[in-house]
Design an enzyme around this catalytic site. Sequence first.
Site, PDB file in Angstrom:
ATOM      1  N   LYS A  55      24.274  41.095  51.472  1.00 50.30           N
ATOM      2  CA  LYS A  55      23.721  40.402  50.316  1.00 50.30           C
ATOM      3  C   LYS A  55      22.370  39.826  50.751  1.00 50.30           C
ATOM      4  O   LYS A  55      22.227  39.384  51.898  1.00 50.30           O
ATOM      5  CB  LYS A  55      24.688  39.290  49.910  1.00 50.30           C
ATOM      6  CG  LYS A  55      24.157  38.275  48.925  1.00 50.30           C
ATOM      7  CD  LYS A  55      25.325  37.478  48.348  1.00 50.30           C
ATOM      8  CE  LYS A  55      24.843  36.256  47.592  1.00 50.30           C
ATOM      9  NZ  LYS A  55      25.867  35.749  46.660  1.00 50.30           N
ATOM     10  N   ARG A  60      33.966  28.598  44.102  1.00 51.03           N
ATOM     11  CA  ARG A  60      33.229  27.361  43.810  1.00 51.03           C
ATOM     12  C   ARG A  60      33.972  26.448  42.860  1.00 51.03           C
ATOM     13  O   ARG A  60      33.440  25.415  42.467  1.00 51.03           O
ATOM     14  CB  ARG A  60      31.876  27.693  43.175  1.00 51.03           C
ATOM     15  CG  ARG A  60      30.933  28.308  44.145  1.00 51.03           C
ATOM     16  CD  ARG A  60      29.581  28.521  43.531  1.00 51.03           C
ATOM     17  NE  ARG A  60      28.948  29.619  44.206  1.00 51.03           N
ATOM     18  CZ  ARG A  60      27.830  30.202  43.824  1.00 51.03           C
ATOM     19  NH1 ARG A  60      27.207  29.779  42.739  1.00 51.03           N
ATOM     20  NH2 ARG A  60      27.331  31.203  44.506  1.00 51.03           N
ATOM     21  N   GLU A 107      32.315  39.760  41.356  1.00 49.44           N
ATOM     22  CA  GLU A 107      32.426  38.793  42.456  1.00 49.44           C
ATOM     23  C   GLU A 107      32.859  37.459  41.877  1.00 49.44           C
ATOM     24  O   GLU A 107      32.137  36.868  41.074  1.00 49.44           O
ATOM     25  CB  GLU A 107      31.082  38.637  43.183  1.00 49.44           C
ATOM     26  CG  GLU A 107      31.128  37.571  44.278  1.00 49.44           C
ATOM     27  CD  GLU A 107      29.741  37.212  44.833  1.00 49.44           C
ATOM     28  OE1 GLU A 107      28.830  38.075  44.838  1.00 49.44           O
ATOM     29  OE2 GLU A 107      29.579  36.053  45.244  1.00 49.44           O
TER      30      GLU A 107
HETATM   31  C1  3PG Z   1      25.224  33.699  43.837  1.00 50.07           C
HETATM   32  O1  3PG Z   1      25.969  32.984  44.461  1.00 50.07           O
HETATM   33  O2  3PG Z   1      25.115  34.891  44.112  1.00 50.07           O
HETATM   34  C2  3PG Z   1      24.357  33.079  42.804  1.00 50.07           C
HETATM   35  O3  3PG Z   1      24.781  31.831  42.406  1.00 50.07           O
HETATM   36  C3  3PG Z   1      24.045  33.921  41.646  1.00 50.07           C
HETATM   37  O4  3PG Z   1      22.736  33.624  41.413  1.00 50.07           O
HETATM   38  P1  3PG Z   1      22.172  33.440  39.943  1.00 50.07           P
HETATM   39  O5  3PG Z   1      22.981  32.334  39.311  1.00 50.07           O
HETATM   40  O6  3PG Z   1      20.729  33.055  40.148  1.00 50.07           O
HETATM   41  O7  3PG Z   1      22.334  34.751  39.245  1.00 50.07           O
END
Ligand code: 3PG
Length: 212
Positions: free
Chosen positions: A131, A47, A43
């Site tokens: 999700k 950002r 994914e």
């Molecule tokens: C996302 O957008 O899925 C998260 O930023 C991932 O989360 P994590 O950095 O806590 O793994």
Amino acid sequence: MPRPSFAPLLGEARVIPVLAIDHLEDAVPLARALHAGGLGVIEVTLRTPVALAACAAIARECPEVVLGIGTILTPDQVKQAVDVGAQFLVTPGTSEKLGRALADSDVAALPGSGTLSEMVALMEMGFREMKFFPAEAAGGRDYLKSVAGPIAELRFCPTGGITPANAPDYLALPNVMCVGGSWVTPKTALAKRDWAEITRLSKEAAALRARI
Ligand code: 3PG
């Protein structure tokens, strides 16, 4: 026409690396390093300024990788993600407008949800795969276990606070298909373009299984 399902894209994968790509030239070597370690479903989040261009490069040069595009917040971004070749779409949370855009897109989606009411709203739009975000902060494994009581047919990709230590407990839940997380691509390794380290972490993550 039934919605395209996400699960077939997943294959054997149980971990989806969640990426924020700062430098366009890193996109292809990063995707290849993850794939080499066994994580072929990724994914890429919208950002960073180069995110869409990075996705286009991966779609063009890494056909072996299943490309998801995440942090989608608007219907325009749904269209942009589909246009650059996203095979699945991910949102952190989902308004009705955004959910409709996903549902109309003809591409598999993991709309973000964090509460039962949001899950029911997504079900009304036809979604069964979601999700769960931010997983640890929103109630974690216990929350998903409780969801399976009243609504057993939903399938989740919990993301947000997932680590190699807690992933096996999430994967043990019957309503969890896979987990997502950024731990596979630490900023220190990315800054050094240490693709061997990324492949090593990918290999470790690809070996994670349910704790029974
Ligand atoms: C996302 O957008 O899925 C998260 O930023 C991932 O989360 P994590 O950095 O806590 O793994």
